[in-house]
Enzyme design. Structure first.
Site, PDB file in Angstrom:
ATOM      1  N   GLU A 102       0.816  -1.202   0.000  1.00 40.87           N
ATOM      2  CA  GLU A 102       0.000   0.000   0.000  1.00 40.87           C
ATOM      3  C   GLU A 102       0.854   1.259   0.000  1.00 40.87           C
ATOM      4  OE1 GLU A 102      -4.024  -1.786   1.753  1.00 40.87           O
ATOM      5  OE2 GLU A 102      -2.701  -1.080   3.320  1.00 40.87           O
ATOM      6  N   CYS A 115       3.525   8.262   1.555  1.00 37.70           N
ATOM      7  CA  CYS A 115       4.030   7.225   2.457  1.00 37.70           C
ATOM      8  C   CYS A 115       4.181   5.943   1.647  1.00 37.70           C
ATOM      9  CB  CYS A 115       3.021   7.047   3.597  1.00 37.70           C
ATOM     10  SG  CYS A 115       3.458   5.732   4.725  1.00 37.70           S
ATOM     11  N   CYS A 122       6.099  -7.817   7.342  1.00 35.59           N
ATOM     12  CA  CYS A 122       7.259  -7.459   8.163  1.00 35.59           C
ATOM     13  C   CYS A 122       7.538  -8.617   9.103  1.00 35.59           C
ATOM     14  CB  CYS A 122       6.967  -6.189   8.953  1.00 35.59           C
ATOM     15  SG  CYS A 122       8.348  -5.662   9.985  1.00 35.59           S
ATOM     16  N   CYS A 126       5.814  -6.569  15.741  1.00 32.88           N
ATOM     17  CA  CYS A 126       5.434  -5.658  16.832  1.00 32.88           C
ATOM     18  C   CYS A 126       3.958  -5.910  17.134  1.00 32.88           C
ATOM     19  CB  CYS A 126       5.652  -4.204  16.423  1.00 32.88           C
ATOM     20  SG  CYS A 126       7.368  -3.887  16.012  1.00 32.88           S
ATOM     21  N   CYS A 129       0.999  -3.591  15.716  1.00 34.76           N
ATOM     22  CA  CYS A 129       1.041  -3.196  14.307  1.00 34.76           C
ATOM     23  C   CYS A 129       0.390  -4.246  13.408  1.00 34.76           C
ATOM     24  CB  CYS A 129       2.501  -2.983  13.900  1.00 34.76           C
ATOM     25  SG  CYS A 129       2.721  -2.733  12.120  1.00 34.76           S
ATOM     26  N   CYS A 352      -1.278   5.015   9.978  1.00 36.78           N
ATOM     27  CA  CYS A 352      -0.097   4.267  10.436  1.00 36.78           C
ATOM     28  C   CYS A 352      -0.507   2.932  11.031  1.00 36.78           C
ATOM     29  CB  CYS A 352       0.606   4.995  11.572  1.00 36.78           C
ATOM     30  SG  CYS A 352       1.325   6.522  11.130  1.00 36.78           S
TER      31      CYS A 352
HETATM   32  N1  SAH Z   1       8.915  -0.560  10.261  1.00 34.96           N
HETATM   33  C1  SAH Z   1       9.106   0.822  10.408  1.00 34.96           C
HETATM   34  C2  SAH Z   1       8.282   1.674   9.478  1.00 34.96           C
HETATM   35  C3  SAH Z   1       6.847   1.299   9.237  1.00 34.96           C
HETATM   36  S1  SAH Z   1       5.712   1.552  10.532  1.00 34.96           S
HETATM   37  C4  SAH Z   1       8.930   1.245  11.851  1.00 34.96           C
HETATM   38  O1  SAH Z   1       8.458   0.437  12.649  1.00 34.96           O
HETATM   39  O2  SAH Z   1       9.298   2.375  12.185  1.00 34.96           O
HETATM   40  C5  SAH Z   1       5.465   3.317  10.575  1.00 34.96           C
HETATM   41  C6  SAH Z   1       5.069   3.835  11.973  1.00 34.96           C
HETATM   42  O3  SAH Z   1       3.746   3.428  12.312  1.00 34.96           O
HETATM   43  C7  SAH Z   1       5.967   3.299  13.058  1.00 34.96           C
HETATM   44  O4  SAH Z   1       6.302   4.287  13.985  1.00 34.96           O
HETATM   45  C8  SAH Z   1       5.077   2.262  13.695  1.00 34.96           C
HETATM   46  O5  SAH Z   1       5.485   1.931  14.978  1.00 34.96           O
HETATM   47  C9  SAH Z   1       3.746   2.942  13.654  1.00 34.96           C
HETATM   48  N2  SAH Z   1       2.604   2.047  13.883  1.00 34.96           N
HETATM   49  C10 SAH Z   1       2.537   0.727  13.641  1.00 34.96           C
HETATM   50  N3  SAH Z   1       1.301   0.252  13.961  1.00 34.96           N
HETATM   51  C11 SAH Z   1       0.583   1.305  14.398  1.00 34.96           C
HETATM   52  C12 SAH Z   1      -0.771   1.463  14.829  1.00 34.96           C
HETATM   53  N4  SAH Z   1      -1.617   0.442  14.860  1.00 34.96           N
HETATM   54  N5  SAH Z   1      -1.179   2.697  15.179  1.00 34.96           N
HETATM   55  C13 SAH Z   1      -0.341   3.752  15.103  1.00 34.96           C
HETATM   56  N6  SAH Z   1       0.941   3.662  14.699  1.00 34.96           N
HETATM   57  C14 SAH Z   1       1.401   2.452  14.342  1.00 34.96           C
HETATM   58 FE1  SF4 Z   2       7.365  -4.033  11.264  1.00 32.20          FE
HETATM   59 FE2  SF4 Z   2       5.118  -2.845  12.063  1.00 32.20          FE
HETATM   60 FE3  SF4 Z   2       7.102  -3.253  13.790  1.00 32.20          FE
HETATM   61 FE4  SF4 Z   2       7.394  -1.404  11.847  1.00 32.20          FE
HETATM   62  S1  SF4 Z   2       5.923  -1.345  13.550  1.00 32.20           S
HETATM   63  S2  SF4 Z   2       8.874  -2.941  12.509  1.00 32.20           S
HETATM   64  S3  SF4 Z   2       6.235  -2.434  10.205  1.00 32.20           S
HETATM   65  S4  SF4 Z   2       5.920  -4.852  12.745  1.00 32.20           S
END
Ligand code: SAH
Ligand code: SF4
Length: 360
Positions: A102, A115, A122, A126, A129, A352
């Site tokens: 996306e 973006c 990934c 996390c 996420c 995000c």
């Molecule tokens: N993998 C990278 C970049 C992609 S995620 C990283 O983790 O930084 C982009 C941002 O969105 C990151 O700061 C991530 O922690 C945040 N993010 C992920 N899931 C989210 C959610 N459900 N709500 C708000 N922010 C989120």
């Molecule tokens: Fe991967 Fe989501 Fe963690 Fe970023 S926040 S490192 S995209 S699992």
């Protein structure tokens, strides 16, 4: 030349020129017996004229056009679906092999941000996420990364029927962990920054990472862009639970690595952006704000508080807006530039952490 090419640079038996950064483009033209200024012309046609048809490249000789038609293509991954939010955000689904990634366009008052994604899925899992929940499928190659910008710019900058603010900023905050696809991401960044490429200033390009320390150290020797780091916790006990990668590279290791990056960088004038997702009753108490201020004391930083965006079957809830404001006020009082990130495109699941590639 052919022997030096990675298989991902081919489409069928043809070479996809969208995989080459400027130096590689010059080397390619030299390798087929042409002058290196042909590379300058080609970059101009691709990234300034958005032309993917060699026959329309009027300053390139007929003989060379024929040669290129036989050997090469200019092919971005297809945008297969577009969703538009009431707030102007646009989300595209991009077909890559049999998967979807996306790309999101976010217009604001004085700028427009695109973006982009760097991986399908990934590996880092996390817990808060959505991308992390689908697992890892594939690294995107250069044409699949820059192709997202190429397609989106074509739609945004060249639409005669509807006025959109042209893309001014790029953030690698879509699907995937950019530092786990380092070479393709760096080559894509070279195209984004290059005058003959998208020609976007390094201050306007941001890479967001969960903090892969050795790769961050490598990055600082390869290219200079804005850095955003997903910290999300003020101590290792909480961060271990939210981000399993913390068990490998903990907060202290990460902060040292950020300082090393900042010492080398000219792009990060206001310091690193610290991303901190606000999770109800997990990391959003007054003591957490105070602890965060303490660990960031020696790091030039701007803090970005991100209201958590929900996705199905998650155990989390976003913090109450009043609690987020209180958290921000503590950091501001301690002297940190702190903003609460606005949720954009939530009605089309473009915010995000909501990017999963499914057709919603
Ligand atoms: N993998 C990278 C970049 C992609 S995620 C990283 O983790 O930084 C982009 C941002 O969105 C990151 O700061 C991530 O922690 C945040 N993010 C992920 N899931 C989210 C959610 N459900 N709500 C708000 N922010 C989120
Ligand atoms: Fe991967 Fe989501 Fe963690 Fe970023 S926040 S490192 S995209 S699992």
């Amino acid at each position: 030349m052919k022997n030096n090419l990675h298989h991902s640079q081919y489409i069928g038996t043809k070479i996809n020129l969208l995989n080459f950064n400027f130096i590689q483009m010059r080397n390619f033209f030299l390798s087929i017996g042409e002058k290196k200024f042909c590379a300058d012309q080609m970059m101009h046609w691709i990234y300034h004229e958005y032309c993917d048809d060699f026959n329309k490249m009027t300053n390139i000789s007929n003989i060379l056009r024929k040669k290129l038609n036989n050997m090469c293509v200019i092919e971005a991954p297809k945008f297969i679906e577009e969703k538009r939010s009431v707030d102007g955000t646009i989300k595209w689904q991009v077909a890559v092999n049999n998967n979807l990634v996306e790309t999101v366009y976010i217009p604001e008052k004085n700028r427009s941000t695109l973006c982009i994604s760097s991986q399908i899925g990934c590996i880092l899992e996390c817990s808060f996420c959505a991308t992390g929940q689908i697992g890892f499928k594939k690294n995107l190659n250069v044409s699949e990364i820059v192709g997202q910008i190429w397609n989106a710019s074509k739609i945004i900058n060249h639409n005669q029927f509807q006025k959109h603010r042209p893309i001014t900023n790029i953030v690698l905050m879509g699907m995937g962990e950019p530092l786990l696809n380092l070479n393709n991401v760096v080559n894509s960044l070279k195209i984004i920054l290059n005058d003959f490429g998208f020609n976007i200033s390094k201050n306007k390009v941001t890479l967001s990472t969960s903090g892969i320390v050795p790769a961050l150290d490598k990055l600082s020797n390869m290219i200079d862009v804005n850095l955003a780091v997903s910290l999300h916790a003020p101590n290792n006990i909480i961060r271990d639970k939210l981000m399993p990668i913390n068990k490998k590279y903990n907060i202290q290791n990460l902060l040292h690595s950020i300082n090393r990056y900042l010492n080398k960088s000219h792009a990060n004038r206001g310091g690193v952006t610290i991303e901190y997702v606000m999770l109800n009753n997990i990391n959003d108490e007054v003591v957490h704000a105070e602890e965060l201020a303490m660990i960031l004391k020696k790091i030039p930083s701007k803090i970005n508080l991100i209201p958590w965006n929900c996705f199905p079957n998650s155990i989390y809830k976003s913090s109450d807006p009043i609690k987020i404001k209180k958290f921000a006020a503590i950091l501001i009082k301690k002297g940190f530039f702190t903003v609460i990130r606005k949720n954009r495109g939530t009605d089309i699941n473009a915010a995000c952490g909501q990017l999963v590639g499914n057709i919603v």
